[in-house]
Design an enzyme around this catalytic site. Sequence first.
Site, PDB file in Angstrom:
ATOM      1  CG  ASP A 159      -0.273  -0.437   2.498  1.00  0.00           C
ATOM      2  OD1 ASP A 159       0.962  -0.357   2.576  1.00  0.00           O
ATOM      3  OD2 ASP A 159      -0.988  -0.867   3.434  1.00  0.00           O
ATOM      4  CG  ASN A 210      -8.337  -1.563  12.253  1.00  0.00           C
ATOM      5  OD1 ASN A 210      -7.382  -2.219  11.820  1.00  0.00           O
ATOM      6  ND2 ASN A 210      -8.813  -0.509  11.618  1.00  0.00           N
ATOM      7  CG  HIS A 257      -5.469  -2.368   9.026  1.00  0.00           C
ATOM      8  ND1 HIS A 257      -5.502  -0.993   9.200  1.00  0.00           N
ATOM      9  CD2 HIS A 257      -4.177  -2.717   9.246  1.00  0.00           C
ATOM     10  CE1 HIS A 257      -4.296  -0.564   9.495  1.00  0.00           C
ATOM     11  NE2 HIS A 257      -3.474  -1.576   9.533  1.00  0.00           N
ATOM     12  CD  GLU A 298      -8.289   0.861   8.067  1.00  0.00           C
ATOM     13  OE1 GLU A 298      -8.175  -0.096   8.861  1.00  0.00           O
ATOM     14  OE2 GLU A 298      -7.585   1.889   8.139  1.00  0.00           O
TER      15      GLU A 298
END
Length: 264
Positions: free
Chosen positions: A75, A144, A146, A151
């Site tokens: 990313d 979280n 991810h 996400e």
Amino acid sequence: MTPALHEVNRPIVRVFQTAEMASNAVADLIEQRMLARPAITLGLATGATPRLVYRKLVERAGAPSWRHLRCFNLDEYVGLAAHHPASFAHYMRELLFDHVDIATARTHIPDGMAPDLDAAAETYEQLIAESGGIDLQLLGIGRNGHIGFNEPGSSHDSRTREVQLALSTIDANRPDFPEGEEPPATALTMGIGTILDAREIVLLATGSAKAEALAAMLEGPISLDCPASALQRHGAVTVFCDKAAAANLNFEQLDMRGSAHAAA
Ligand code: PGA
């Protein structure tokens, strides 16, 4: 078609005393795969977690050579130029690419500066396909759950695309940015589907802040709420973690489901 659970091998979990030991083991595995296949295609990750892995690889750089391989990063932020100190392009040059014998043309990072981000995302997918697909993908995991910048809520079939970052992700990454500079709210990321196409996946998780996410990934249901839970259906995933990140794991349950683990 999604394979039934009994048809896939559950992730293997390897727990180490320290983050350094876990990182060493990941570096060893990457080197083994590079030796076995000099023209390997690697998927690479950024963030705090893989720093030690890259340091180990750089310390031992030379054998095996990086000359014939190709790599694709997960990313990049939208709107950050490659020279921005918080860009992942900068991170990769500083931690790895400037120190190993790899030509820049063989290193790929999504182009978050592209005028047409959809086209850049499609080009990225094409480049991965043209290189024969990713042989070994290195991953971290967000608090979280991810993976990459996928996400919670991301489709498990998703491909490379522009995504909105969760507020918790923006907060977690704020220290990487110069004082007073707001991190971007969007990024280009490989999708979960892109990640699942890798032939082999190694996920490194260190520190107690990752304990909850790791337990949700390995012991929770496969769900959109925990993007990393999609890895349960991959079949060739190894999790390397330290004791702190493993604190919430219930190994009996993992073993019943066919996982193996080894303390080192
Ligand atoms: P971190 O990020 O290594 O900086 O904790 C991991 C991730 O978000 O994948």
